[in-house]
Design a protein around this motif. Structure first.
Motif, PDB file in Angstrom:
ATOM      1  N   GLY A  61       7.100   8.150   0.584  1.00 27.94           N
ATOM      2  CA  GLY A  61       7.155   7.731  -0.804  1.00 27.94           C
ATOM      3  C   GLY A  61       8.475   7.074  -1.137  1.00 27.94           C
ATOM      4  N   GLU A  62       8.694   6.840  -2.396  1.00 21.70           N
ATOM      5  CA  GLU A  62       9.958   6.261  -2.830  1.00 21.70           C
ATOM      6  C   GLU A  62      11.098   7.220  -2.507  1.00 21.70           C
ATOM      7  OE1 GLU A  62       8.212   3.812  -6.684  1.00 21.70           O
ATOM      8  OE2 GLU A  62       9.651   5.455  -6.931  1.00 21.70           O
ATOM      9  N   GLU A  63      12.259   6.655  -2.261  1.00 20.34           N
ATOM     10  CA  GLU A  63      13.399   7.503  -1.920  1.00 20.34           C
ATOM     11  C   GLU A  63      13.803   8.364  -3.108  1.00 20.34           C
ATOM     12  OE1 GLU A  63      16.367   4.805  -0.493  1.00 20.34           O
ATOM     13  OE2 GLU A  63      15.742   5.141   1.572  1.00 20.34           O
ATOM     14  N   LEU A  64      14.161   9.601  -2.797  1.00 17.17           N
ATOM     15  CA  LEU A  64      14.598  10.515  -3.842  1.00 17.17           C
ATOM     16  C   LEU A  64      16.016  10.185  -4.263  1.00 17.17           C
ATOM     17  CD1 LEU A  64      13.305  13.886  -2.382  1.00 17.17           C
ATOM     18  CD2 LEU A  64      12.207  12.414  -4.062  1.00 17.17           C
ATOM     19  N   ALA A  65      16.373  10.601  -5.470  1.00 13.13           N
ATOM     20  CA  ALA A  65      17.737  10.384  -5.950  1.00 13.13           C
ATOM     21  C   ALA A  65      18.718  11.078  -5.022  1.00 13.13           C
ATOM     22  CB  ALA A  65      17.873  10.910  -7.372  1.00 13.13           C
ATOM     23  N   SER A  66      19.795  10.382  -4.657  1.00  5.03           N
ATOM     24  CA  SER A  66      20.754  10.929  -3.713  1.00  5.03           C
ATOM     25  C   SER A  66      21.774  11.820  -4.406  1.00  5.03           C
ATOM     26  CB  SER A  66      21.480   9.792  -3.003  1.00  5.03           C
ATOM     27  OG  SER A  66      22.485  10.299  -2.166  1.00  5.03           O
ATOM     28  N   THR A  67      22.139  12.869  -3.724  1.00  2.00           N
ATOM     29  CA  THR A  67      23.218  13.736  -4.204  1.00  2.00           C
ATOM     30  C   THR A  67      24.497  13.425  -3.449  1.00  2.00           C
ATOM     31  OG1 THR A  67      22.540  15.431  -2.617  1.00  2.00           O
ATOM     32  CG2 THR A  67      21.645  15.585  -4.840  1.00  2.00           C
ATOM     33  N   GLY A  68      24.524  12.283  -2.748  1.00  2.00           N
ATOM     34  CA  GLY A  68      25.694  11.903  -1.955  1.00  2.00           C
ATOM     35  C   GLY A  68      25.264  11.484  -0.576  1.00  2.00           C
ATOM     36  N   GLY A  69      25.851  10.398  -0.049  1.00  2.00           N
ATOM     37  CA  GLY A  69      25.469   9.939   1.272  1.00  2.00           C
ATOM     38  C   GLY A  69      24.146   9.189   1.208  1.00  2.00           C
ATOM     39  N   ARG A  70      23.504   9.082   2.333  1.00  2.00           N
ATOM     40  CA  ARG A  70      22.252   8.345   2.418  1.00  2.00           C
ATOM     41  C   ARG A  70      21.120   9.123   1.752  1.00  2.00           C
ATOM     42  NH1 ARG A  70      19.442   6.223   8.039  1.00  2.00           N
ATOM     43  NH2 ARG A  70      17.666   5.160   7.064  1.00  2.00           N
ATOM     44  N   PRO A  72      17.642  10.810   0.985  1.00  2.00           N
ATOM     45  CA  PRO A  72      16.571  11.217   1.897  1.00  2.00           C
ATOM     46  C   PRO A  72      15.253  10.544   1.523  1.00  2.00           C
ATOM     47  CG  PRO A  72      16.971  12.924   0.278  1.00  2.00           C
ATOM     48  CD  PRO A  72      18.025  11.866   0.043  1.00  2.00           C
ATOM     49  N   GLY A  73      14.426  10.223   2.509  1.00  2.00           N
ATOM     50  CA  GLY A  73      13.124   9.630   2.232  1.00  2.00           C
ATOM     51  C   GLY A  73      12.145  10.697   1.790  1.00  2.00           C
ATOM     52  N   ALA A  74      11.370  10.378   0.769  1.00  2.00           N
ATOM     53  CA  ALA A  74      10.402  11.350   0.246  1.00  2.00           C
ATOM     54  C   ALA A  74       9.149  11.358   1.108  1.00  2.00           C
ATOM     55  CB  ALA A  74      10.046  11.002  -1.191  1.00  2.00           C
ATOM     56  N   LEU A  75       8.616  12.545   1.324  1.00  2.00           N
ATOM     57  CA  LEU A  75       7.359  12.708   2.047  1.00  2.00           C
ATOM     58  C   LEU A  75       6.282  13.079   1.035  1.00  2.00           C
ATOM     59  CD1 LEU A  75       8.691  14.824   5.045  1.00  2.00           C
ATOM     60  CD2 LEU A  75       8.220  12.369   5.019  1.00  2.00           C
ATOM     61  N   VAL A  76       5.165  12.371   1.079  1.00  2.00           N
ATOM     62  CA  VAL A  76       4.109  12.561   0.088  1.00  2.00           C
ATOM     63  C   VAL A  76       2.789  12.844   0.799  1.00  2.00           C
ATOM     64  CG1 VAL A  76       2.851  11.518  -1.833  1.00  2.00           C
ATOM     65  CG2 VAL A  76       5.274  10.979  -1.483  1.00  2.00           C
ATOM     66  N   PHE A  77       2.118  13.897   0.359  1.00  2.00           N
ATOM     67  CA  PHE A  77       0.788  14.200   0.888  1.00  2.00           C
ATOM     68  C   PHE A  77      -0.178  13.109   0.457  1.00  2.00           C
ATOM     69  CE2 PHE A  77      -3.373  16.353  -0.040  1.00  2.00           C
ATOM     70  CZ  PHE A  77      -3.784  16.439   1.282  1.00  2.00           C
ATOM     71  N   ASN A  78      -0.935  12.576   1.402  1.00  2.00           N
ATOM     72  CA  ASN A  78      -1.857  11.484   1.117  1.00  2.00           C
ATOM     73  C   ASN A  78      -3.236  12.027   0.766  1.00  2.00           C
ATOM     74  OD1 ASN A  78      -3.201   9.076   0.896  1.00  2.00           O
ATOM     75  ND2 ASN A  78      -3.210   8.621   3.092  1.00  2.00           N
ATOM     76  N   LYS A  79      -3.499  12.133  -0.511  1.00  2.00           N
ATOM     77  CA  LYS A  79      -4.780  12.677  -0.972  1.00  2.00           C
ATOM     78  C   LYS A  79      -5.961  11.777  -0.623  1.00  2.00           C
ATOM     79  CE  LYS A  79      -4.356  10.727  -5.634  1.00  2.00           C
ATOM     80  NZ  LYS A  79      -5.503   9.808  -5.513  1.00  2.00           N
ATOM     81  N   ASP A  80      -5.674  10.532  -0.252  1.00  2.00           N
ATOM     82  CA  ASP A  80      -6.731   9.588   0.064  1.00  2.00           C
ATOM     83  C   ASP A  80      -6.998   9.472   1.567  1.00  2.00           C
ATOM     84  OD1 ASP A  80      -7.166   8.843  -2.644  1.00  2.00           O
ATOM     85  OD2 ASP A  80      -5.359   7.615  -2.568  1.00  2.00           O
ATOM     86  N   ALA A  81      -6.465  10.415   2.350  1.00  2.00           N
ATOM     87  CA  ALA A  81      -6.668  10.374   3.799  1.00  2.00           C
ATOM     88  C   ALA A  81      -8.070  10.807   4.200  1.00  2.00           C
ATOM     89  CB  ALA A  81      -5.638  11.252   4.495  1.00  2.00           C
ATOM     90  N   GLY A  82      -8.817  11.342   3.276  1.00  2.00           N
ATOM     91  CA  GLY A  82     -10.171  11.798   3.558  1.00  2.00           C
ATOM     92  C   GLY A  82     -10.826  12.273   2.285  1.00  2.00           C
ATOM     93  N   VAL A  83     -12.079  12.669   2.381  1.00  2.00           N
ATOM     94  CA  VAL A  83     -12.798  13.237   1.246  1.00  2.00           C
ATOM     95  C   VAL A  83     -13.547  14.479   1.716  1.00  2.00           C
ATOM     96  CG1 VAL A  83     -13.092  11.040   0.044  1.00  2.00           C
ATOM     97  CG2 VAL A  83     -14.860  11.810   1.647  1.00  2.00           C
ATOM     98  N   VAL A  84     -13.936  15.297   0.762  1.00  2.00           N
ATOM     99  CA  VAL A  84     -14.828  16.424   1.037  1.00  2.00           C
ATOM    100  C   VAL A  84     -16.038  16.298   0.130  1.00  2.00           C
ATOM    101  CG1 VAL A  84     -13.020  17.992   1.830  1.00  2.00           C
ATOM    102  CG2 VAL A  84     -13.622  17.937  -0.602  1.00  2.00           C
ATOM    103  N   LEU A  85     -17.154  16.842   0.594  1.00  2.00           N
ATOM    104  CA  LEU A  85     -18.374  16.859  -0.194  1.00  2.00           C
ATOM    105  C   LEU A  85     -18.591  18.251  -0.759  1.00  2.00           C
ATOM    106  CD1 LEU A  85     -20.803  14.890   2.185  1.00  2.00           C
ATOM    107  CD2 LEU A  85     -19.057  14.008   0.615  1.00  2.00           C
ATOM    108  N   ALA A  86     -19.048  18.322  -2.000  1.00  2.00           N
ATOM    109  CA  ALA A  86     -19.298  19.601  -2.652  1.00  2.00           C
ATOM    110  C   ALA A  86     -20.753  19.661  -3.103  1.00  2.00           C
ATOM    111  CB  ALA A  86     -18.377  19.779  -3.853  1.00  2.00           C
ATOM    112  N   VAL A  87     -21.412  20.798  -2.809  1.00  2.00           N
ATOM    113  CA  VAL A  87     -22.825  20.990  -3.138  1.00  2.00           C
ATOM    114  C   VAL A  87     -22.985  22.365  -3.781  1.00  2.00           C
ATOM    115  CG1 VAL A  87     -25.186  20.847  -2.284  1.00  2.00           C
ATOM    116  CG2 VAL A  87     -23.318  19.805  -0.951  1.00  2.00           C
TER     117      VAL A  87
END
Length: 395
Positions: A61-70, A72-87
């Motif tokens: 994801g977008e980079e998080l606000a830095s507290t100093g130095g470089r 960190p890159g944000a890691l985001v769970f991809n909710k669109d990586a698959g689907v489930v069916l409900a019955v």
């Protein structure tokens, strides 16, 4: 601190699936946080994150606000990586939905069906309807969650005892989906999946909750320590078939006599409406009349709540929940129904057990069944073990 990150010195190193769970549940959003929580080295975290991003389960994801130095890159769970069916299959209605990995609906369908319909006919219709719902949806189907009334065998994927679904007991359900998707099927009792739906919202911040499904029948979902309890044979919460003195020798649809359902279940209320000269076809119609001001319907709902409360008070004394959630068709008339439940519970339960007790309406309303079925599937397909197995197969 979660069990996942406790005792890391003596436990096996955290897997990629466990790292995904930390990100998915909001406990970590950067590689440095993953290292801090798991004790893994920078190289180990990088390798696991790479595996997860390659599979599409994590995205940068977008980079998080830095507290100093470089920063960190944000890691985001991809909710669109698959689907489930409900019955969600009930006595007279079947609800279907396609949901993303966050449990958000992509498409849905709800239809009434003939009471007494057999599995061959209904499941063929379910699969045909899913083909329509899946049009234009590209992510892979990772799992299928299905609920039925009564007691089920989650391992074999079939109904063991369902008084309202004649002809379904002992019939394996997974084969019906074989041509639709190469995905595992997970089955659950309708009250259990209602409880699972509450873990996705509403009562989700409470760890000890009783979830009532008050509809044609009566069931109870139990959340203890943030987990749904199904019992030794999956029969926990069969509150509607508790023998009560007030029912005396009244015959129940399960074949026994004197069950709570005979005086408080929706099917018995419908029969009593007919006896009073106000015939209705389903408890949903009775609820609609109550909401429109019908005094007979309101009285029956309150009486049903009182009778349920007599038995529910015992469960409250035993389990000491923080809340009781009222769902199902009768839950739509929450104010009338819960008035009767409260009356009996506060009269019969211990003062300490009811001191902070809340009564809440079901969070997802009429969609609670499919939301709970989706939660059932998601709990399995996104578990660390399942994720690690899927990554290994893709390697």
């Amino acid at each position: 601190m979660s069990q996942l990150v406790e005792n890391r010195e003596s436990a096996a190193p955290a897997t990629a699936g466990e790292l995904l769970e930390l990100v998915r549940t909001g406990r970590a959003s950067t590689r440095s946080q993953l290292r801090a929580l798991t004790g893994l080295s920078r190289t180990a975290v990088t390798a696991r994150v790479t595996s997860l991003t390659s599979s599409g389960l994590l995205v940068l994801g977008e980079e998080l606000a830095s507290t100093g130095g470089r920063p960190p890159g944000a890691l985001v769970f991809n909710k669109d990586a698959g689907v489930v069916l409900a019955v969600a299959i009930g006595r007279s209605r079947t609800q279907l939905a396609v949901l993303d990995l966050d449990g958000q609906e992509r498409s849905a369908d709800s239809r009434d069906h003939e009471v007494g319909v057999g599995p061959d006919e209904l499941m063929a219709d379910v699969v045909a309807r899913f083909r329509v719902l899946l049009e234009g949806i590209e992510p892979p189907i990772l799992g299928i969650g299905l609920s039925l009334p009564g007691t089920l065998d989650p391992t074999a994927g079939l109904s063991l005892s369902s008084p309202v679904m004649s002809g379904w007991d002992g019939v394996p359900l997974a084969p019906y989906f074989a041509e639709l998707a190469d995905a595992p099927l997970f089955v659950g009792n309708d009250a259990d999946v209602l409880a699972r739906s509450e873990l996705l919202g509403g009562a989700g911040d409470l760890e000890d909750v009783l979830v009532v499904k008050a509809s044609t029948g009566l069931g109870l979902g139990i959340i203890a320590g943030g987990r749904v309890l199904s019992g030794h044979l999956g029969a926990a919460g069969e509150i509607g078939h508790t023998i009560v003195d007030a029912a005396r020798d009244l015959p129940c649809r399960c074949g026994a006599v004197g069950c709570l359902e005979t005086i408080a279940g929706g099917w018995s209320l419908v029969a009593r409406m007919a006896e009073s000269g106000h015939p209705v076809g389903h408890v949903r119609e009775l609820v609609a009349l109550a909401l429109q001001g019908d005094s007979v319907a309101r009285g029956l709902l309150r009486d049903s709540g009182r009778e349920l409360g007599e038995v529910l008070a015992v469960a409250i004394n035993l389990l000491n929940p923080a809340a009781v959630v009222i769902g199902g068709d009768m839950g739509a008339a929450f104010d009338f129904y819960v008035a009767g439940v409260r009356e009996s519970v506060y009269r019969r339960a211990a003062p300490l057990a009811t001191r902070d007790l809340k009564f809440l309406p079901a969070t997802h309303g009429v969609r609670a069944g499919v939301v709970g079925c989706a939660a059932l599937a998601l709990d399995h397909v996104l578990s660390p073990v399942a994720v690690d197995s899927r990554l290994a197969a893709q390697a």
